[in-house]
Design an enzyme around this catalytic site. Structure first.
Site, PDB file in Angstrom:
ATOM      1  CE  LYS A   1      48.823  42.520  45.925  1.00 54.10           C
ATOM      2  NZ  LYS A   1      48.895  43.849  45.357  1.00 54.10           N
TER       3      LYS A   1
ATOM      4  CD  GLN B   1      49.930  47.282  45.606  1.00 56.45           C
ATOM      5  OE1 GLN B   1      50.091  46.124  45.213  1.00 56.45           O
ATOM      6  NE2 GLN B   1      48.795  47.689  46.123  1.00 56.45           N
TER       7      GLN B   1
ATOM      8  CG  ASP C   1      47.550  43.918  38.595  1.00 60.85           C
ATOM      9  OD1 ASP C   1      46.796  43.365  39.406  1.00 60.85           O
ATOM     10  OD2 ASP C   1      48.543  44.599  38.930  1.00 60.85           O
TER      11      ASP C   1
HETATM   12  N1  GUN Z   1      46.261  48.459  44.344  1.00 64.16           N
HETATM   13  C1  GUN Z   1      45.066  48.085  44.878  1.00 64.16           C
HETATM   14  N2  GUN Z   1      44.592  46.979  44.251  1.00 64.16           N
HETATM   15  C2  GUN Z   1      45.502  46.661  43.305  1.00 64.16           C
HETATM   16  C3  GUN Z   1      45.563  45.617  42.337  1.00 64.16           C
HETATM   17  O1  GUN Z   1      44.685  44.770  42.204  1.00 64.16           O
HETATM   18  N3  GUN Z   1      46.669  45.627  41.548  1.00 64.16           N
HETATM   19  C4  GUN Z   1      47.649  46.568  41.638  1.00 64.16           C
HETATM   20  N4  GUN Z   1      48.674  46.495  40.803  1.00 64.16           N
HETATM   21  N5  GUN Z   1      47.603  47.543  42.537  1.00 64.16           N
HETATM   22  C5  GUN Z   1      46.541  47.583  43.361  1.00 64.16           C
END
Ligand code: GUN
Length: 306
Positions: free
Chosen positions: A52, A96, A119
């Site tokens: 990311k 996360q 998200d």
């Molecule tokens: N952990 C695995 N996939 C995701 C996601 O799409 N968003 C977040 N915040 N954590 C994750």
């Protein structure tokens, strides 16, 4: 049988996004800002978070990673969220998952301002998705929809089966497919006759987190297979079970194998399928950037309209 190449779709979206980011910078010197909060040191989370940060940097998005120790408290995570909530340079916040086991993730996610919730995990945003009036969507299911749309695969009228009911992927995916007029069955570990249900599916979205869980016998010929899983296989004795013979030597050299939730033999029966890696993965991180830009643009229009 055709491959749905997520990398190509992701690159196309990134080019369009690049133009939007340039426009924002040119118009008012505005740089979209993303804060990622990670607690603990889960290796998979570390890999996601790094990818990311790398893409944000490449795209000219201001990204900040806040790392907290595994032993952090819910209060400390909330304080970090609140700091990002009140920072005008931060337009998007991602916490996360998974969080350390002693922390109730809802307590944290509820504290992210809905307008910075990249998200779409806040109850307000989840509600908007269910009501089909959200403009942004959780990154992974949103990436799945982008792949389907890019390849002209309209879910309307299809018998769609989503395997896995996590709030990250399965639940919003089911709602989004239903919003696009698919007939959706959301399956999980307690589903009776999962194999029979899968065999009736025109479209399968596999998000169970179990390597090669869906096998060729469970798939209808011609089905669209979307594989959200990413599982790492380290034992060399398992390689032969999990990868096509033609790729065995490649992975042996590498020392590990990345595979999805769908067994490779099922792909031969499919009409279309996403590979792992190179399918949904590149879209997930791209949609995070896209959502960040969207939240940034929205914050400007809110300020302007005020
Ligand atoms: N952990 C695995 N996939 C995701 C996601 O799409 N968003 C977040 N915040 N954590 C994750």
């Amino acid at each position: 049988m055709s491959v749905l190449d997520g990398k190509t779709v992701a690159e196309k979206i990134q080019v369009e996004l690049g133009t939007e980011i340039e426009k924002l910078k040119g118009e008012g010197g505005i740089v979209p800002g993303l804060t990622v909060i990670m607690a603990g040191d889960d290796p998979a989370s570390r890999a996601y978070v790094n990818s990311k940060s790398k893409l944000a940097e490449k795209m000219g998005i201001r990204s900040k990673l806040v790392k907290l120790p595994e032993t952090t408290t819910a209060e400390e995570v909330i304080q970090t969220v609140e700091a990002a909530n009140s920072d005008p340079l931060v337009h998007a916040i991602l916490v996360q998952m998974p969080l350390p086991r002693h922390i109730d993730h809802w307590k944290i996610l509820d504290r992210i301002l809905p307008e910075k919730d990249v998200d779409c995990f806040h109850p307000t945003n989840q509600g908007l998705i269910l009501q089909n009036r959200s403009r942004i969507f959780p990154c992974t299911p949103c990436g799945v929809m982008k792949i389907l749309d890019h390849y002209g695969l309209d879910p309307a009228g299809l018998n769609a089966v989503v395997a896995g009911r996590s709030f990250l992927v399965g639940k919003p995916m089911a709602a989004m497919l239903s919003n696009r007029n698919a007939t959706v069955t959301l399956c999980h570990s307690r589903t009776v006759n999962l194999e029979g249900i899968l065999r009736e599916a025109d479209l399968i979205v596999a998000a169970v987190g179990k390597p090669a869980f869906i096998t060729a016998e469970m798939v209808k010929p011609g089905a669209i297979l979307i594989d959200v899983g990413i599982n790492r296989i380290d034992k060399e004795e398992d390689f032969a079970n999990f990868c096509p013979p033609s790729r065995y030597e490649v992975f042996k050299k590498k020392g590990y194998l990345l595979i999805g939730d769908i067994h490779f033999q099922a792909f031969a029966k499919a009409g279309h399928y996403t590979p792992v890696p190179g399918g949904v993965g590149p879209l997930t991180v791209t949609m995070l950037m896209s959502n960040t830009v969207e939240l940034c643009k929205r914050s400007i229009s809110v300020t302007r309209d005020a």
